[in-house]
Write a protein that holds these residues in place. Structure first.
Motif, PDB file in Angstrom:
ATOM      1  N   MET A  38       0.841  -1.169   0.000  1.00 38.58           N
ATOM      2  CA  MET A  38       0.000   0.000   0.000  1.00 38.58           C
ATOM      3  C   MET A  38       0.893   1.242   0.000  1.00 38.58           C
ATOM      4  O   MET A  38       1.870   1.313   0.714  1.00 38.58           O
ATOM      5  N   LEU A  39       0.528   2.221  -0.812  1.00 37.54           N
ATOM      6  CA  LEU A  39       1.302   3.458  -0.948  1.00 37.54           C
ATOM      7  C   LEU A  39       0.725   4.529  -0.027  1.00 37.54           C
ATOM      8  O   LEU A  39      -0.470   4.789  -0.032  1.00 37.54           O
ATOM      9  N   PHE A  40       1.564   5.132   0.799  1.00 38.25           N
ATOM     10  CA  PHE A  40       1.137   6.214   1.678  1.00 38.25           C
ATOM     11  C   PHE A  40       1.740   7.521   1.188  1.00 38.25           C
ATOM     12  O   PHE A  40       2.869   7.554   0.721  1.00 38.25           O
ATOM     13  N   ARG A  41       0.980   8.563   1.324  1.00 37.87           N
ATOM     14  CA  ARG A  41       1.450   9.889   0.920  1.00 37.87           C
ATOM     15  C   ARG A  41       1.386  10.825   2.112  1.00 37.87           C
ATOM     16  O   ARG A  41       0.629  10.628   3.040  1.00 37.87           O
ATOM     17  N   SER A  42       2.179  11.871   2.053  1.00 37.50           N
ATOM     18  CA  SER A  42       2.133  12.882   3.102  1.00 37.50           C
ATOM     19  C   SER A  42       2.104  14.261   2.459  1.00 37.50           C
ATOM     20  O   SER A  42       2.496  14.431   1.312  1.00 37.50           O
ATOM     21  N   LYS A  43       1.628  15.234   3.200  1.00 36.79           N
ATOM     22  CA  LYS A  43       1.529  16.596   2.693  1.00 36.79           C
ATOM     23  C   LYS A  43       2.888  17.284   2.742  1.00 36.79           C
ATOM     24  O   LYS A  43       3.674  17.065   3.644  1.00 36.79           O
ATOM     25  N   LEU A  44       3.115  18.123   1.756  1.00 44.49           N
ATOM     26  CA  LEU A  44       4.283  18.991   1.778  1.00 44.49           C
ATOM     27  C   LEU A  44       3.969  20.175   2.685  1.00 44.49           C
ATOM     28  O   LEU A  44       2.866  20.702   2.671  1.00 44.49           O
ATOM     29  N   ARG A  45       4.914  20.583   3.462  1.00 41.49           N
ATOM     30  CA  ARG A  45       4.715  21.718   4.364  1.00 41.49           C
ATOM     31  C   ARG A  45       5.791  22.783   4.111  1.00 41.49           C
ATOM     32  O   ARG A  45       6.320  23.391   5.028  1.00 41.49           O
ATOM     33  N   THR A  46       6.085  22.996   2.855  1.00 39.37           N
ATOM     34  CA  THR A  46       7.109  23.951   2.465  1.00 39.37           C
ATOM     35  C   THR A  46       6.556  25.366   2.508  1.00 39.37           C
ATOM     36  O   THR A  46       5.528  25.648   1.905  1.00 39.37           O
ATOM     37  N   GLU A  47       7.223  26.254   3.215  1.00 37.86           N
ATOM     38  CA  GLU A  47       6.817  27.651   3.264  1.00 37.86           C
ATOM     39  C   GLU A  47       7.541  28.425   2.172  1.00 37.86           C
ATOM     40  O   GLU A  47       8.718  28.204   1.914  1.00 37.86           O
ATOM     41  N   ILE A  48       6.814  29.323   1.537  1.00 40.00           N
ATOM     42  CA  ILE A  48       7.371  30.173   0.493  1.00 40.00           C
ATOM     43  C   ILE A  48       7.206  31.615   0.938  1.00 40.00           C
ATOM     44  O   ILE A  48       6.111  32.029   1.307  1.00 40.00           O
ATOM     45  N   GLU A  49       8.279  32.375   0.917  1.00 41.76           N
ATOM     46  CA  GLU A  49       8.217  33.793   1.268  1.00 41.76           C
ATOM     47  C   GLU A  49       8.100  34.615   0.000  1.00 41.76           C
ATOM     48  O   GLU A  49       8.903  34.468  -0.920  1.00 41.76           O
ATOM     49  N   MET A  50       7.080  35.466  -0.038  1.00 38.83           N
ATOM     50  CA  MET A  50       6.892  36.354  -1.190  1.00 38.83           C
ATOM     51  C   MET A  50       7.593  37.675  -0.922  1.00 38.83           C
ATOM     52  O   MET A  50       7.491  38.220   0.184  1.00 38.83           O
ATOM     53  N   PRO A  51       8.264  38.210  -1.914  1.00 34.81           N
ATOM     54  CA  PRO A  51       8.855  39.543  -1.767  1.00 34.81           C
ATOM     55  C   PRO A  51       7.746  40.579  -1.583  1.00 34.81           C
ATOM     56  O   PRO A  51       6.617  40.369  -2.022  1.00 34.81           O
ATOM     57  N   PRO A  52       8.041  41.704  -0.933  1.00 33.90           N
ATOM     58  CA  PRO A  52       7.025  42.738  -0.691  1.00 33.90           C
ATOM     59  C   PRO A  52       6.358  43.262  -1.960  1.00 33.90           C
ATOM     60  O   PRO A  52       5.212  43.685  -1.922  1.00 33.90           O
ATOM     61  N   ASP A  53       7.050  43.232  -3.100  1.00 38.15           N
ATOM     62  CA  ASP A  53       6.453  43.746  -4.335  1.00 38.15           C
ATOM     63  C   ASP A  53       5.518  42.736  -4.996  1.00 38.15           C
ATOM     64  O   ASP A  53       4.894  43.031  -6.010  1.00 38.15           O
ATOM     65  N   GLY A  54       5.406  41.528  -4.438  1.00 33.47           N
ATOM     66  CA  GLY A  54       4.484  40.532  -4.977  1.00 33.47           C
ATOM     67  C   GLY A  54       4.989  39.807  -6.203  1.00 33.47           C
ATOM     68  O   GLY A  54       4.247  39.065  -6.832  1.00 33.47           O
ATOM     69  N   MET A  55       6.237  40.014  -6.562  1.00 32.01           N
ATOM     70  CA  MET A  55       6.796  39.339  -7.739  1.00 32.01           C
ATOM     71  C   MET A  55       7.749  38.241  -7.281  1.00 32.01           C
ATOM     72  O   MET A  55       8.733  38.508  -6.601  1.00 32.01           O
ATOM     73  N   LEU A  56       7.443  37.011  -7.652  1.00 33.02           N
ATOM     74  CA  LEU A  56       8.259  35.865  -7.279  1.00 33.02           C
ATOM     75  C   LEU A  56       9.148  35.479  -8.454  1.00 33.02           C
ATOM     76  O   LEU A  56       8.664  35.254  -9.557  1.00 33.02           O
ATOM     77  N   SER A  57      10.441  35.405  -8.210  1.00 35.75           N
ATOM     78  CA  SER A  57      11.380  34.986  -9.245  1.00 35.75           C
ATOM     79  C   SER A  57      11.690  33.501  -9.082  1.00 35.75           C
ATOM     80  O   SER A  57      12.069  33.048  -8.009  1.00 35.75           O
ATOM     81  N   LEU A  58      11.523  32.758 -10.154  1.00 36.70           N
ATOM     82  CA  LEU A  58      11.871  31.336 -10.159  1.00 36.70           C
ATOM     83  C   LEU A  58      13.189  31.090 -10.883  1.00 36.70           C
ATOM     84  O   LEU A  58      13.521  29.963 -11.194  1.00 36.70           O
ATOM     85  N   LYS A  59      13.933  32.152 -11.129  1.00 35.97           N
ATOM     86  CA  LYS A  59      15.203  32.055 -11.850  1.00 35.97           C
ATOM     87  C   LYS A  59      16.141  30.999 -11.273  1.00 35.97           C
ATOM     88  O   LYS A  59      16.755  30.255 -12.033  1.00 35.97           O
ATOM     89  N   PRO A  60      16.251  30.866  -9.927  1.00 33.10           N
ATOM     90  CA  PRO A  60      17.158  29.848  -9.400  1.00 33.10           C
ATOM     91  C   PRO A  60      16.741  28.416  -9.756  1.00 33.10           C
ATOM     92  O   PRO A  60      17.532  27.499  -9.645  1.00 33.10           O
ATOM     93  N   PHE A  61      15.495  28.238 -10.205  1.00 38.65           N
ATOM     94  CA  PHE A  61      14.989  26.896 -10.483  1.00 38.65           C
ATOM     95  C   PHE A  61      14.818  26.612 -11.968  1.00 38.65           C
ATOM     96  O   PHE A  61      14.391  25.532 -12.352  1.00 38.65           O
ATOM     97  N   VAL A  62      15.117  27.593 -12.832  1.00 37.78           N
ATOM     98  CA  VAL A  62      14.954  27.435 -14.272  1.00 37.78           C
ATOM     99  C   VAL A  62      16.203  26.789 -14.864  1.00 37.78           C
ATOM    100  O   VAL A  62      17.315  27.219 -14.593  1.00 37.78           O
ATOM    101  N   ILE A  63      15.988  25.753 -15.652  1.00 43.73           N
ATOM    102  CA  ILE A  63      17.095  25.070 -16.330  1.00 43.73           C
ATOM    103  C   ILE A  63      16.961  25.358 -17.823  1.00 43.73           C
ATOM    104  O   ILE A  63      15.890  25.208 -18.391  1.00 43.73           O
TER     105      ILE A  63
END
Length: 71
Positions: free
Chosen positions: A1-26
């Motif tokens: 039987m396969l069990f799953r769990s929830k991700l509890r990763t917190e993401i901080e948004m910059p004050p200007d509301g623009m999130l850059s994903l540049k560090p994760f783009v390949i």
């Protein structure tokens, strides 16, 4: 039987509301797909098999945030 769990990763948004994903783009840096504007957050309270959803959404006209909760 396969069990799953929830991700509890917190993401901080910059004050200007623009999130850059540049560090994760390949691949080549074309400068088009790296900035994201936050306009809604979906929340789940509870376990993997049950729970309750709420959402915080931005009104782009007024700039106000609203909580949607059908509880």
């Amino acid at each position: 039987m396969l069990f799953r769990s929830k991700l509890r990763t917190e993401i901080e948004m910059p004050p200007d509301g623009m999130l850059s994903l540049k560090p994760f783009v390949i691949g080549p840096d074309d400068g088009n797909a790296e900035q994201y504007h936050l306009y809604a957050v979906s929340n789940h309270i509870g376990g993997v098999s049950s729970g309750h959803y709420t959402a915080h959404c931005l009104n782009s006209t007024t700039g106000n945030w609203y909580l949607f909760n059908d509880q």
